[in-house]
Design a protein around this motif. Structure first.
Motif, PDB file in Angstrom:
ATOM      1  N   MET A  83      69.462 113.459 -13.784  1.00  0.00           N
ATOM      2  CA  MET A  83      70.407 114.587 -14.694  1.00  0.00           C
ATOM      3  C   MET A  83      71.831 114.754 -13.321  1.00  0.00           C
ATOM      4  N   ASP A  84      73.283 113.900 -13.742  1.00  0.00           N
ATOM      5  CA  ASP A  84      73.821 114.127 -13.602  1.00  0.00           C
ATOM      6  C   ASP A  84      75.155 115.308 -13.848  1.00  0.00           C
ATOM      7  N   LYS A  85      75.005 115.788 -13.154  1.00  0.00           N
ATOM      8  CA  LYS A  85      76.576 116.808 -13.073  1.00  0.00           C
ATOM      9  C   LYS A  85      78.156 116.174 -13.029  1.00  0.00           C
ATOM     10  N   GLN A  86      78.117 115.248 -12.642  1.00  0.00           N
ATOM     11  CA  GLN A  86      79.285 114.729 -12.620  1.00  0.00           C
ATOM     12  C   GLN A  86      80.055 114.115 -14.151  1.00  0.00           C
ATOM     13  N   LYS A  87      79.290 114.727 -14.757  1.00  0.00           N
ATOM     14  CA  LYS A  87      79.702 114.489 -16.438  1.00  0.00           C
ATOM     15  C   LYS A  87      79.494 115.861 -17.240  1.00  0.00           C
ATOM     16  N   GLY A  88      80.370 116.355 -17.751  1.00  0.00           N
ATOM     17  CA  GLY A  88      80.001 117.651 -18.203  1.00  0.00           C
ATOM     18  C   GLY A  88      80.705 118.913 -17.906  1.00  0.00           C
ATOM     19  N   ILE A  89      80.110 119.968 -18.053  1.00  0.00           N
ATOM     20  CA  ILE A  89      80.435 121.556 -18.084  1.00  0.00           C
ATOM     21  C   ILE A  89      81.468 121.327 -16.296  1.00  0.00           C
ATOM     22  N   LEU A  90      81.071 121.560 -15.494  1.00  0.00           N
ATOM     23  CA  LEU A  90      81.697 121.028 -13.965  1.00  0.00           C
ATOM     24  C   LEU A  90      82.796 120.315 -13.482  1.00  0.00           C
ATOM     25  N   LEU A  91      82.870 119.265 -14.540  1.00  0.00           N
ATOM     26  CA  LEU A  91      83.801 119.187 -14.141  1.00  0.00           C
ATOM     27  C   LEU A  91      85.888 120.459 -15.376  1.00  0.00           C
ATOM     28  N   GLU A  92      84.652 121.193 -16.035  1.00  0.00           N
ATOM     29  CA  GLU A  92      85.836 121.964 -16.484  1.00  0.00           C
ATOM     30  C   GLU A  92      86.417 122.639 -15.417  1.00  0.00           C
ATOM     31  N   SER A  93      87.160 123.606 -15.972  1.00  0.00           N
ATOM     32  CA  SER A  93      88.103 125.021 -15.113  1.00  0.00           C
ATOM     33  C   SER A  93      88.982 126.048 -16.054  1.00  0.00           C
ATOM     34  N   GLY A  94      87.698 127.117 -15.930  1.00  0.00           N
ATOM     35  CA  GLY A  94      88.248 128.256 -16.588  1.00  0.00           C
ATOM     36  C   GLY A  94      87.813 127.669 -18.590  1.00  0.00           C
ATOM     37  N   THR A  95      87.110 127.144 -18.712  1.00  0.00           N
ATOM     38  CA  THR A  95      86.213 126.751 -20.317  1.00  0.00           C
ATOM     39  C   THR A  95      85.704 128.518 -20.629  1.00  0.00           C
ATOM     40  N   ASN A  96      85.051 129.669 -20.286  1.00  0.00           N
ATOM     41  CA  ASN A  96      83.482 129.578 -20.133  1.00  0.00           C
ATOM     42  C   ASN A  96      83.090 129.459 -20.880  1.00  0.00           C
ATOM     43  N   GLU A  97      82.497 128.287 -20.647  1.00  0.00           N
ATOM     44  CA  GLU A  97      81.378 128.015 -21.568  1.00  0.00           C
ATOM     45  C   GLU A  97      79.896 127.297 -20.248  1.00  0.00           C
ATOM     46  N   LEU A  98      79.482 127.427 -20.604  1.00  0.00           N
ATOM     47  CA  LEU A  98      78.382 126.419 -19.478  1.00  0.00           C
ATOM     48  C   LEU A  98      77.146 125.499 -20.217  1.00  0.00           C
ATOM     49  N   GLU A  99      76.147 125.181 -19.652  1.00  0.00           N
ATOM     50  CA  GLU A  99      75.573 124.169 -19.664  1.00  0.00           C
ATOM     51  C   GLU A  99      74.050 124.643 -19.610  1.00  0.00           C
ATOM     52  N   ILE A 100      73.028 125.112 -20.442  1.00  0.00           N
ATOM     53  CA  ILE A 100      72.156 125.838 -20.204  1.00  0.00           C
ATOM     54  C   ILE A 100      70.807 124.297 -20.201  1.00  0.00           C
ATOM     55  N   VAL A 101      69.366 123.956 -19.388  1.00  0.00           N
ATOM     56  CA  VAL A 101      68.596 123.662 -19.870  1.00  0.00           C
ATOM     57  C   VAL A 101      67.762 125.189 -20.343  1.00  0.00           C
ATOM     58  N   GLU A 102      67.372 124.040 -21.428  1.00  0.00           N
ATOM     59  CA  GLU A 102      66.042 124.850 -22.232  1.00  0.00           C
ATOM     60  C   GLU A 102      64.629 124.743 -21.846  1.00  0.00           C
ATOM     61  N   PHE A 103      63.675 125.499 -21.348  1.00  0.00           N
ATOM     62  CA  PHE A 103      62.374 125.568 -21.065  1.00  0.00           C
ATOM     63  C   PHE A 103      61.143 125.987 -22.363  1.00  0.00           C
ATOM     64  N   ARG A 104      60.054 125.952 -21.987  1.00  0.00           N
ATOM     65  CA  ARG A 104      59.197 127.225 -22.685  1.00  0.00           C
ATOM     66  C   ARG A 104      58.055 127.312 -21.804  1.00  0.00           C
ATOM     67  N   VAL A 143      72.680 124.650 -15.776  1.00  0.00           N
ATOM     68  CA  VAL A 143      72.417 123.204 -15.481  1.00  0.00           C
ATOM     69  C   VAL A 143      73.249 123.146 -13.684  1.00  0.00           C
ATOM     70  N   ALA A 144      73.984 123.903 -13.793  1.00  0.00           N
ATOM     71  CA  ALA A 144      74.977 123.749 -12.640  1.00  0.00           C
ATOM     72  C   ALA A 144      73.636 124.622 -10.994  1.00  0.00           C
ATOM     73  N   LYS A 145      72.458 125.193 -11.742  1.00  0.00           N
ATOM     74  CA  LYS A 145      71.511 125.462 -10.164  1.00  0.00           C
ATOM     75  C   LYS A 145      69.975 124.761 -10.283  1.00  0.00           C
TER      76      LYS A 145
END
Length: 302
Positions: A1-22, A32-34
């Motif tokens: 998982m490459d955290k350099q791409k995606g939500i962590l590069l953005e600031s104050g967008t009020n968005e997140l990424e979640i890993v969905e699991f079952r 994803v930040a965790k």
């Protein structure tokens, strides 16, 4: 998982990424930040006299990691499957592997779409979820992993008793506003700040409600907003509006930008610290460093 791409590069967008699991037939999520990585299940080494939800320890690379049996914690039956995975997570300065039945995928969503759940769900675990997300016809429960870890290992959470190590304290009526969605953590923060002498503390359950309060205070011309709030403490992960978006709103506001903001979160690392600095946060402190939080409050408002 490459955290350099995606939500962590953005600031104050009020968005997140979640890993969905079952787990069983139920779907859950983790920010994803965790997440450091996701790896296939390997049988861990058992640890005598450990908590029943501790499956053991394993060493996928150069670090020994504790394996938490998440299905057992949630009181779901064990499912033996070759899809089982460890979600290797890092927060509160601790690395833990959470065993799940399968990982489904990653979703990018707005915090505005994350609904606050009832306080008690899943077999009486109070506050076990931080939010509910509806994707198509499926509900995904975003779990409170800080509470899960604190339930299993209480010494990983905020220790109110540590405040006594700061020595004698003077009483302060400086008004402090907290944005924190976890009821457990909010209560611990209240107890800690009261023990530190700060008696005028208000808690809001998310960034949106904290911002609404700040706007109402600003519009009330009967007295200065500085008399109503002296400092803001905010978590990062919160439904409706996250802590980064709240910080950005405060620091972009012509009137409120002087309000000191402390980001108090389990997610603080070098990358998150740079993000918080770019948004104008006065300081960023990793949970559960309660003494450092109190000392920072002392410095910023006294």
């Amino acid at each position: 998982m490459d955290k350099q791409k995606g939500i962590l590069l953005e600031s104050g967008t009020n968005e997140l990424e979640i890993v969905e699991f079952r787990i069983g037939e139920n779907f859950f999520g983790i920010n994803v930040a965790k997440v450091k990585e996701i790896i296939p299940f390997t049988k861990p080494t058992s640890i005598p006299n450990s908590h029943p939800c501790i499956k053991g320890i394993f060493k996928p690379r150069d670090e020994v990691i504790t394996a938490v049996d998440l299905p057992r914690y949630l009181n779901f039956p064990e499912e033996k499957s070759d899809q089982a995975r460890y979600i290797i997570s890092h927060f509160n300065q601790i690395t833990v592997g959470f065993l799940v039945d399968a990982v489904v995928g990653i979703h990018r969503i707005s915090w505005e779409k994350v609904e606050k759940p009832d306080e008690t769900i899943f077999s009486g675990h109070e506050g076990i979820a931080t939010g509910i997300v509806k994707l198509e016809e499926k509900l995904i429960v975003v779990l409170d992993f800080e509470k899960i870890l604190a339930d299993i290992s209480p010494n990983t959470g905020i220790q109110v008793a540590d405040v006594s190590k700061l020595g004698p304290r003077n009483r302060s009526e400086k008004p402090i506003l907290i944005a924190e969605d976890s009821k457990m953590l909010a209560n611990m923060l209240l107890d800690s700040l009261h023990a530190a002498g700060y008696t005028f503390v208000t808690v809001m359950p998310n960034g949106k409600e904290a911002w609404d309060m700040l706007e109402a205070i600003k519009k009330d011309k009967s007295r200065s907003w500085k008399e109503r709030v002296s400092l803001l403490i905010t978590d990062i992960e919160m439904p409706r509006m996250d802590g980064h978006s709240l910080t950005k709103k405060v620091k972009d506001d012509e009137d409120l930008q002087e309000l000191p903001v402390i980001i108090f979160s389990s997610l603080i690392d070098d990358q998150m610290r740079r993000k918080g600095e770019a948004l104008g946060a006065n300081d960023q402190i990793s949970k559960p460093e309660i003494n450092r939080l109190v000392e920072t409050i002392d410095h910023l408002i006294l």
